[in-house]
Design a protein around this motif. Structure first.
Motif, PDB file in Angstrom:
ATOM      1  N   SER A 145      42.075  30.791  26.037  1.00 34.85           N
ATOM      2  CA  SER A 145      41.018  30.043  26.720  1.00 34.85           C
ATOM      3  C   SER A 145      40.096  30.943  27.530  1.00 34.85           C
ATOM      4  CB  SER A 145      41.638  28.987  27.646  1.00 34.85           C
ATOM      5  OG  SER A 145      42.340  28.011  26.897  1.00 34.85           O
ATOM      6  N   THR A 146      40.532  32.168  27.822  1.00 32.10           N
ATOM      7  CA  THR A 146      39.662  33.074  28.579  1.00 32.10           C
ATOM      8  C   THR A 146      38.384  33.402  27.812  1.00 32.10           C
ATOM      9  OG1 THR A 146      40.825  35.017  27.691  1.00 32.10           O
ATOM     10  CG2 THR A 146      41.589  34.136  29.799  1.00 32.10           C
ATOM     11  N   ALA A 147      38.365  33.129  26.503  1.00 29.68           N
ATOM     12  CA  ALA A 147      37.172  33.440  25.711  1.00 29.68           C
ATOM     13  C   ALA A 147      35.955  32.655  26.180  1.00 29.68           C
ATOM     14  CB  ALA A 147      37.441  33.149  24.229  1.00 29.68           C
ATOM     15  N   SER A 176      44.314  34.064  36.664  1.00 30.75           N
ATOM     16  CA  SER A 176      44.276  32.613  36.442  1.00 30.75           C
ATOM     17  C   SER A 176      45.683  32.037  36.399  1.00 30.75           C
ATOM     18  CB  SER A 176      43.551  32.312  35.127  1.00 30.75           C
ATOM     19  OG  SER A 176      42.228  32.789  35.149  1.00 30.75           O
ATOM     20  N   LEU A 177      46.632  32.768  35.793  1.00 31.18           N
ATOM     21  CA  LEU A 177      48.015  32.286  35.736  1.00 31.18           C
ATOM     22  C   LEU A 177      48.613  32.189  37.124  1.00 31.18           C
ATOM     23  CD1 LEU A 177      50.490  31.506  34.007  1.00 31.18           C
ATOM     24  CD2 LEU A 177      51.120  33.930  34.023  1.00 31.18           C
ATOM     25  N   ALA A 178      48.345  33.182  37.977  1.00 31.06           N
ATOM     26  CA  ALA A 178      48.867  33.146  39.347  1.00 31.06           C
ATOM     27  C   ALA A 178      48.351  31.917  40.089  1.00 31.06           C
ATOM     28  CB  ALA A 178      48.480  34.422  40.086  1.00 31.06           C
ATOM     29  N   LEU A 179      47.049  31.650  39.962  1.00 26.36           N
ATOM     30  CA  LEU A 179      46.471  30.472  40.608  1.00 26.36           C
ATOM     31  C   LEU A 179      47.028  29.189  40.006  1.00 26.36           C
ATOM     32  CD1 LEU A 179      44.469  29.153  42.543  1.00 26.36           C
ATOM     33  CD2 LEU A 179      42.698  29.450  40.793  1.00 26.36           C
ATOM     34  N   TYR A 194      19.698  34.848  48.338  1.00 25.32           N
ATOM     35  CA  TYR A 194      20.415  34.094  47.312  1.00 25.32           C
ATOM     36  C   TYR A 194      21.750  34.772  47.015  1.00 25.32           C
ATOM     37  CZ  TYR A 194      21.281  31.443  43.051  1.00 25.32           C
ATOM     38  OH  TYR A 194      21.834  30.617  42.093  1.00 25.32           O
ATOM     39  N   ILE A 195      22.797  33.989  46.863  1.00 24.73           N
ATOM     40  CA  ILE A 195      24.140  34.508  46.597  1.00 24.73           C
ATOM     41  C   ILE A 195      24.523  34.181  45.160  1.00 24.73           C
ATOM     42  CG2 ILE A 195      26.573  34.402  47.241  1.00 24.73           C
ATOM     43  CD1 ILE A 195      25.678  33.531  50.030  1.00 24.73           C
ATOM     44  N   ASP A 196      24.871  35.209  44.425  1.00 20.25           N
ATOM     45  CA  ASP A 196      25.345  35.024  43.049  1.00 20.25           C
ATOM     46  C   ASP A 196      26.867  34.897  43.051  1.00 20.25           C
ATOM     47  OD1 ASP A 196      22.985  35.049  41.487  1.00 20.25           O
ATOM     48  OD2 ASP A 196      22.822  37.216  41.792  1.00 20.25           O
ATOM     49  N   VAL A 197      27.369  33.869  42.391  1.00 24.74           N
ATOM     50  CA  VAL A 197      28.813  33.702  42.245  1.00 24.74           C
ATOM     51  C   VAL A 197      29.307  34.654  41.160  1.00 24.74           C
ATOM     52  CG1 VAL A 197      30.665  32.128  41.583  1.00 24.74           C
ATOM     53  CG2 VAL A 197      28.783  31.316  43.019  1.00 24.74           C
ATOM     54  N   ASP A 198      30.313  35.428  41.477  1.00 21.80           N
ATOM     55  CA  ASP A 198      30.862  36.375  40.511  1.00 21.80           C
ATOM     56  C   ASP A 198      31.485  35.630  39.332  1.00 21.80           C
ATOM     57  OD1 ASP A 198      33.109  38.131  39.342  1.00 21.80           O
ATOM     58  OD2 ASP A 198      31.991  39.539  40.580  1.00 21.80           O
ATOM     59  N   PRO A 199      31.112  35.971  38.086  1.00 24.09           N
ATOM     60  CA  PRO A 199      31.686  35.275  36.926  1.00 24.09           C
ATOM     61  C   PRO A 199      33.202  35.397  36.843  1.00 24.09           C
ATOM     62  CG  PRO A 199      29.748  36.519  36.276  1.00 24.09           C
ATOM     63  CD  PRO A 199      30.069  36.925  37.687  1.00 24.09           C
ATOM     64  N   PHE A 200      33.748  36.532  37.309  1.00 20.90           N
ATOM     65  CA  PHE A 200      35.207  36.695  37.270  1.00 20.90           C
ATOM     66  C   PHE A 200      35.877  35.686  38.194  1.00 20.90           C
ATOM     67  CE2 PHE A 200      39.270  38.444  38.545  1.00 20.90           C
ATOM     68  CZ  PHE A 200      39.796  38.928  37.351  1.00 20.90           C
ATOM     69  N   ILE A 201      35.316  35.516  39.388  1.00 18.39           N
ATOM     70  CA  ILE A 201      35.876  34.553  40.337  1.00 18.39           C
ATOM     71  C   ILE A 201      35.738  33.133  39.802  1.00 18.39           C
ATOM     72  CG2 ILE A 201      35.639  33.575  42.649  1.00 18.39           C
ATOM     73  CD1 ILE A 201      34.777  36.326  43.613  1.00 18.39           C
ATOM     74  N   ALA A 202      34.545  32.823  39.259  1.00 21.18           N
ATOM     75  CA  ALA A 202      34.332  31.486  38.703  1.00 21.18           C
ATOM     76  C   ALA A 202      35.282  31.223  37.539  1.00 21.18           C
ATOM     77  CB  ALA A 202      32.886  31.338  38.247  1.00 21.18           C
ATOM     78  N   GLY A 203      35.471  32.223  36.678  1.00 20.73           N
ATOM     79  CA  GLY A 203      36.380  32.057  35.548  1.00 20.73           C
ATOM     80  C   GLY A 203      37.817  31.876  35.988  1.00 20.73           C
ATOM     81  N   THR A 204      38.243  32.670  36.970  1.00 23.36           N
ATOM     82  CA  THR A 204      39.606  32.551  37.485  1.00 23.36           C
ATOM     83  C   THR A 204      39.854  31.184  38.101  1.00 23.36           C
ATOM     84  OG1 THR A 204      39.734  34.932  37.910  1.00 23.36           O
ATOM     85  CG2 THR A 204      41.285  33.521  39.092  1.00 23.36           C
ATOM     86  N   LEU A 205      38.901  30.726  38.916  1.00 21.98           N
ATOM     87  CA  LEU A 205      39.053  29.423  39.561  1.00 21.98           C
ATOM     88  C   LEU A 205      39.107  28.293  38.540  1.00 21.98           C
ATOM     89  CD1 LEU A 205      36.618  29.797  42.608  1.00 21.98           C
ATOM     90  CD2 LEU A 205      39.123  29.832  42.640  1.00 21.98           C
ATOM     91  N   THR A 206      38.238  28.374  37.531  1.00 19.04           N
ATOM     92  CA  THR A 206      38.187  27.302  36.540  1.00 19.04           C
ATOM     93  C   THR A 206      39.437  27.274  35.680  1.00 19.04           C
ATOM     94  OG1 THR A 206      35.773  27.520  36.435  1.00 19.04           O
ATOM     95  CG2 THR A 206      36.846  26.303  34.675  1.00 19.04           C
ATOM     96  N   ILE A 207      39.807  28.403  35.128  1.00 18.78           N
ATOM     97  CA  ILE A 207      40.975  28.434  34.249  1.00 18.78           C
ATOM     98  C   ILE A 207      42.252  28.148  35.043  1.00 18.78           C
ATOM     99  CG2 ILE A 207      42.335  29.884  32.693  1.00 18.78           C
ATOM    100  CD1 ILE A 207      39.739  31.321  31.956  1.00 18.78           C
ATOM    101  N   SER A 219      38.947  44.005  26.793  1.00 20.81           N
ATOM    102  CA  SER A 219      40.281  43.396  26.668  1.00 20.81           C
ATOM    103  C   SER A 219      41.083  43.545  27.963  1.00 20.81           C
ATOM    104  CB  SER A 219      41.041  44.035  25.501  1.00 20.81           C
ATOM    105  OG  SER A 219      41.309  45.413  25.759  1.00 20.81           O
ATOM    106  N   LEU A 220      40.899  44.663  28.666  1.00 20.62           N
ATOM    107  CA  LEU A 220      41.574  44.844  29.955  1.00 20.62           C
ATOM    108  C   LEU A 220      41.055  43.836  30.979  1.00 20.62           C
ATOM    109  CD1 LEU A 220      41.678  48.747  30.189  1.00 20.62           C
ATOM    110  CD2 LEU A 220      43.551  47.190  29.605  1.00 20.62           C
ATOM    111  N   LEU A 221      39.740  43.588  30.959  1.00 22.15           N
ATOM    112  CA  LEU A 221      39.164  42.589  31.857  1.00 22.15           C
ATOM    113  C   LEU A 221      39.663  41.192  31.504  1.00 22.15           C
ATOM    114  CD1 LEU A 221      37.244  42.001  34.193  1.00 22.15           C
ATOM    115  CD2 LEU A 221      35.382  41.851  32.532  1.00 22.15           C
ATOM    116  N   THR A 222      39.770  40.908  30.204  1.00 23.02           N
ATOM    117  CA  THR A 222      40.310  39.620  29.758  1.00 23.02           C
ATOM    118  C   THR A 222      41.740  39.430  30.235  1.00 23.02           C
ATOM    119  OG1 THR A 222      38.882  39.491  27.797  1.00 23.02           O
ATOM    120  CG2 THR A 222      40.968  38.299  27.711  1.00 23.02           C
ATOM    121  N   LEU A 223      42.552  40.486  30.127  1.00 23.85           N
ATOM    122  CA  LEU A 223      43.943  40.397  30.561  1.00 23.85           C
ATOM    123  C   LEU A 223      44.036  40.208  32.071  1.00 23.85           C
ATOM    124  CD1 LEU A 223      46.876  40.520  29.646  1.00 23.85           C
ATOM    125  CD2 LEU A 223      46.801  43.003  29.897  1.00 23.85           C
ATOM    126  N   ALA A 224      43.184  40.908  32.827  1.00 21.93           N
ATOM    127  CA  ALA A 224      43.174  40.740  34.285  1.00 21.93           C
ATOM    128  C   ALA A 224      42.774  39.319  34.664  1.00 21.93           C
ATOM    129  CB  ALA A 224      42.210  41.742  34.921  1.00 21.93           C
TER     130      ALA A 224
END
Length: 229
Positions: free
Chosen positions: A165-167, A23-26, A88-101, A13-18
């Protein structure tokens, strides 16, 4: 009751809130940029802003999430190979989620901010410029504070939807609250218990957010209420 998975859900839940806050800032940044583009006199900028909001309204959030995550990995690795990077470079899911949302809700907030700017009397800007303030000072000291007051109700609604929507980031492997609830439900075979716990945590976050936004709206309206008496 949660079979020892309570700490995992709390960390999720802390990760979800972060993720939601990032995402809100972006989204706010993109919203201001595209609201300014829509209000500008440039037809090209107006068309770009309109295309942006049209794209977001027409494509489901999950599709955009998958496009950014998997398409982003392909683009990043293709660019890295051109620059001579072999690993190979893995895209961080947190970064991808932040950018998308952030990209998704930036479109909605652009309309929110545009409407809030249009609600301001045009004479205030002219008066500020006549008093010697620059356009930047007028925007920062006169227009933005008043725009925020008009935008707060819609901003509050968008934030509540954004949190829920973060779900969807669980589908790209981010170890957020939904993914941890899914893992716990699979391990214990008690899906109702863990999905209900996740629902209660989301409800707690949104309820606290509503109280916070109501306090902000009261604070932002104090001078207006006093002046209207």
């Amino acid at each position: 009751m949660l079979h020892g998975y309570a700490p995992a859900l709390l960390n999720g839940s802390l990760l979800t809130l972060a993720l939601a806050l990032a995402s809100l800032a972006l989204a706010c940044l993109l919203g201001l940029v595209f609201a300014a583009a829509r209000l500008s006199r440039s037809r090209a900028l107006q068309a770009l802003s309109l295309a942006y909001t049209t794209l977001i309204r027409g494509v489901p959030d999950l599709v955009l999430m998958l496009l950014v995550f998997f398409g982003g990995q392909l683009a990043v690795n293709a660019l890295a190979q051109r620059l001579g990077h072999a690993d190979y470079i893995d895209v961080d899911p947190f970064i991808a989620g932040t950018l998308t949302i952030g990209f998704i809700f930036g479109a909605y907030l652009s309309e929110t901010f545009r409407g809030a700017f249009l609600a301001l009397p045009a004479g205030q800007r002219e008066a500020a410029l006549a008093c010697g303030l620059s356009r930047a000072q007028t925007l920062r000291r006169i227009e933005l504070p008043q725009m925020l007051r008009h935008a707060l109700p819609a901003l509050s609604n968008n934030w509540l939807v954004l949190v829920k929507s973060t779900a969807i980031v669980s589908v790209i492997g981010l170890n957020d609250m939904m993914l941890r609830a899914t893992q716990a439900a699979g391990a214990t075979r008690e899906p109702f218990v863990f999905y209900a716990a996740a629902a209660l945590i989301y409800l707690a976050i949104t309820s606290a957010s509503e109280l916070g936004f109501k306090a902000l709206q009261r604070k932002a309206s104090v001078g207006v209420r006093a002046g209207s008496l």
